[in-house]
Write an enzyme that holds these catalytic residues in place. Structure first.
Site, PDB file in Angstrom:
ATOM      1  N   ASP A  14     119.446  60.340 -26.449  1.00 17.47           N
ATOM      2  CA  ASP A  14     119.705  60.792 -25.227  1.00 17.47           C
ATOM      3  C   ASP A  14     119.306  59.994 -24.096  1.00 17.47           C
ATOM      4  OD1 ASP A  14     116.839  61.516 -24.977  1.00 17.47           O
ATOM      5  OD2 ASP A  14     117.145  63.022 -23.898  1.00 17.47           O
ATOM      6  N   GLU A  15     118.776  58.666 -24.265  1.00 16.01           N
ATOM      7  CA  GLU A  15     118.244  57.806 -23.214  1.00 16.01           C
ATOM      8  C   GLU A  15     118.954  56.271 -23.440  1.00 16.01           C
ATOM      9  OE1 GLU A  15     114.103  56.833 -23.154  1.00 16.01           O
ATOM     10  OE2 GLU A  15     114.121  57.682 -25.150  1.00 16.01           O
ATOM     11  N   ASP A  62     117.853  59.320 -18.626  1.00 14.89           N
ATOM     12  CA  ASP A  62     117.110  60.102 -19.921  1.00 14.89           C
ATOM     13  C   ASP A  62     117.605  61.607 -19.726  1.00 14.89           C
ATOM     14  OD1 ASP A  62     115.860  61.501 -21.755  1.00 14.89           O
ATOM     15  OD2 ASP A  62     113.686  61.028 -20.924  1.00 14.89           O
ATOM     16  N   MET A  63     118.358  62.132 -20.551  1.00  6.98           N
ATOM     17  CA  MET A  63     118.969  63.484 -20.367  1.00  6.98           C
ATOM     18  C   MET A  63     117.719  64.680 -20.437  1.00  6.98           C
ATOM     19  SD  MET A  63     121.899  62.958 -20.095  1.00  6.98           S
ATOM     20  CE  MET A  63     122.507  64.642 -20.307  1.00  6.98           C
TER      21      MET A  63
HETATM   22  P1  TTP Z   1     113.447  63.387 -25.398  1.00 11.29           P
HETATM   23  O1  TTP Z   1     114.180  62.765 -24.361  1.00 11.29           O
HETATM   24  O2  TTP Z   1     112.147  62.979 -25.784  1.00 11.29           O
HETATM   25  O3  TTP Z   1     113.200  64.912 -25.076  1.00 11.29           O
HETATM   26  P2  TTP Z   1     114.048  65.881 -24.200  1.00 11.29           P
HETATM   27  O4  TTP Z   1     115.355  65.362 -23.729  1.00 11.29           O
HETATM   28  O5  TTP Z   1     114.448  67.200 -25.149  1.00 11.29           O
HETATM   29  O6  TTP Z   1     113.331  66.416 -22.896  1.00 11.29           O
HETATM   30  P3  TTP Z   1     112.929  65.643 -21.457  1.00 11.29           P
HETATM   31  O7  TTP Z   1     113.826  66.438 -20.431  1.00 11.29           O
HETATM   32  O8  TTP Z   1     111.595  65.559 -21.428  1.00 11.29           O
HETATM   33  O9  TTP Z   1     113.780  64.361 -21.798  1.00 11.29           O
HETATM   34  O10 TTP Z   1     114.179  63.634 -26.665  1.00 11.29           O
HETATM   35  C1  TTP Z   1     115.617  63.633 -26.754  1.00 11.29           C
HETATM   36  C2  TTP Z   1     116.046  64.832 -28.061  1.00 11.29           C
HETATM   37  O11 TTP Z   1     115.496  64.065 -29.161  1.00 11.29           O
HETATM   38  C3  TTP Z   1     115.366  66.133 -27.783  1.00 11.29           C
HETATM   39  O12 TTP Z   1     116.118  66.928 -27.146  1.00 11.29           O
HETATM   40  C4  TTP Z   1     115.261  66.418 -29.264  1.00 11.29           C
HETATM   41  C5  TTP Z   1     115.062  64.985 -30.069  1.00 11.29           C
HETATM   42  N1  TTP Z   1     113.620  64.951 -30.484  1.00 11.29           N
HETATM   43  C6  TTP Z   1     113.126  65.342 -31.723  1.00 11.29           C
HETATM   44  O13 TTP Z   1     113.933  66.049 -32.266  1.00 11.29           O
HETATM   45  N2  TTP Z   1     111.969  65.189 -32.023  1.00 11.29           N
HETATM   46  C7  TTP Z   1     110.951  64.750 -30.947  1.00 11.29           C
HETATM   47  O14 TTP Z   1     109.665  64.629 -31.473  1.00 11.29           O
HETATM   48  C8  TTP Z   1     111.633  64.241 -29.845  1.00 11.29           C
HETATM   49  C9  TTP Z   1     110.393  63.693 -28.925  1.00 11.29           C
HETATM   50  C10 TTP Z   1     112.666  64.696 -29.398  1.00 11.29           C
HETATM   51 MG    MG Z   2     115.469  63.457 -22.918  1.00 13.77          MG
END
Ligand code: TTP
Ligand code: MG
Length: 393
Positions: A104-105, A9-10
């Site tokens: 991103d995962e 997960d990025m």
């Molecule tokens: P996530 O992997 O949930 O969050 P993240 O990568 O920003 O942070 P983390 O370090 O906790 O993993 O989501 C990936 C991307 O998806 C995030 O950068 C932006 C987008 N996203 C949205 O646009 N709306 C949302 O509600 C969520 C959860 C994510």
């Molecule tokens: Mg992420």
């Protein structure tokens, strides 16, 4: 053979890409999402901004009041999609079994790869290093014997962390026990409330409940809970599950009565959706229009296509057809999506086949130019403001 599953997960994905590309944002609270003063939400926040309590899906105005000194920017989706594809290609070098679950995962089935990459921890370090080296971004990686536990593990040492969970037995149960119930797949706010009322607050509390008790209250889902809370999850890493639908939506600053504005928005969103379909190498057999009325109620209407498509023009024409059949006067939110995706073609950003369809070739060329020079370089008819056209004439 021991199952070895990684969940990658990025970290703060959209914000991290922006900080990488814009050195002036580094080390600062950066919020990617709607513009403050509008009604939209936060897409994501840099870890510096999270210290102010800002998180994904928070109303942007609340984020602004928590951190007015923050840098607020709007997302560049086409860039994140491109980077996402490039990251998946890095992962493909470690195993052919990859399931991309969001932008991103991804899960990777690393079973049987020890001879190539060494112990799981060592393999995870190599993945993390490659992502850093090739993309200048950090990822967090969870290692376990199942998808469920790997996903939990990747979240434990964020950012830039690698976490290896025990693979089975009592040790795994003990490892899961202190975690809050929310970490369980299938536990939403309603079932959490039911559990909390019976003083079941952690995964460990759930482990004490019998199968019978869980089934009486939750039926089939109860069986899943019984096994999941012990870390037992046999779900496979399945590449064909990676993309089920692609959609984009837009929340209007004020409830919108203007049909031209609806069409302009749908035109832009159709292009985003089509571009992602092409990037992912898929075609759709169904297009849907999604919308919220001013009373917040959400509705979706879909239409099947005679032939699968990844063309913005076909998606737009179809969604306008759906719109014309509705009797709606005002929208709070409007969106376009495609589903029934042709999964035969591999998810691979740059492996998109050349097309003999001139319209597809044209749209692909626009993708390449915009990806190279920014999404503002080439615009299609509806996106150019009428004043701009008049000025040029
Ligand atoms: P996530 O992997 O949930 O969050 P993240 O990568 O920003 O942070 P983390 O370090 O906790 O993993 O989501 C990936 C991307 O998806 C995030 O950068 C932006 C987008 N996203 C949205 O646009 N709306 C949302 O509600 C969520 C959860 C994510
Ligand atoms: Mg992420």
């Amino acid at each position: 053979m021991q199952r070895i599953i990684f969940h990658v997960d990025m970290d703060a994905f959209f914000a991290a890409v922006e900080q990488r590309d814009n050195p002036q944002y580094r080390g600062k609270p950066l919020i990617v999402g709607a513009k403050p003063g509008n009604r939209g939400v936060v897409s994501t926040a840099s870890y510096e901004a999270r210290k102010f309590g800002i998180h994904s899906a928070m109303p942007i105005n609340e984020a602004f009041s928590r951190c007015p000194q923050g840098i607020f920017i709007t997302p560049r989706m086409e860039v994140y999609e491109r980077v996402s594809g490039q990251i998946m290609r890095i992962l493909e070098q470690f195993s052919p079994q990859i399931e991309q679950v969001s932008v991103d995962e991804a899960f990777i089935d690393m079973s049987g790869t020890e001879k190539l990459f060494g112990e799981p921890l060592n393999a995870a370090k190599q993945i993390s290093q490659q992502i850093k080296k090739q993309q200048g971004l950090t990822a967090s990686i969870g290692i376990a014997s199942s998808k469920f536990v790997a996903k939990i593990a990747s979240d434990i040492n964020k950012p830039d962390g690698i976490t290896c969970a025990p693979f089975e037995g009592e040790q795994l149960e003990k490892w899961l026990a202190p975690l809050p119930l929310r970490r369980m797949w299938g536990v939403g706010s309603r079932s959490e409330e039911i559990f909390n009322r019976c003083s079941v607050n952690t995964i460990g509390d759930m482990q004490k409940l019998s199968m019978d008790c869980l089934c009486k209250r939750f039926g089939k889902q109860g069986v899943a809970f019984y096994y999941l809370c012990r870390g037992i999850d046999n779900r496979q890493v399945e590449q064909e599950d990676s993309v089920k639908s692609i959609s984009r939506e837009h929340t209007f600053n004020v409830d919108c009565f203007d049909r031209q504005e609806w069409k302009k928005t749908l035109h832009r969103l159709s292009q985003d959706v089509a571009r992602q379909a092409r990037n992912n190498g898929v075609k759709a057999s169904t297009v849907f229009l999604t919308y919220r009325r001013p009373d917040f109620s959400r509705h979706t209407k879909r239409k099947s296509l005679a032939e699968p498509t990844n063309l913005a023009k076909t998606i737009y024409d179809t969604v306008i057809g759906i719109l014309e059949e509705l009797d709606e006067r005002c929208f709070r939110l409007i969106g376009v999506g495609i589903t029934g995706l042709d999964q035969q073609i591999q998810l691979n950003l740059f492996a998109a086949p050349d097309s003999s369809d001139p319209l597809e070739t044209c749209e692909r060329t626009v993708d390449k130019i915009n990806a190279r020079f920014g999404s503002e370089v080439i615009k299609k008819g509806l996106e150019v403001p009428s004043q701009a056209i008049k000025r040029r004439i």
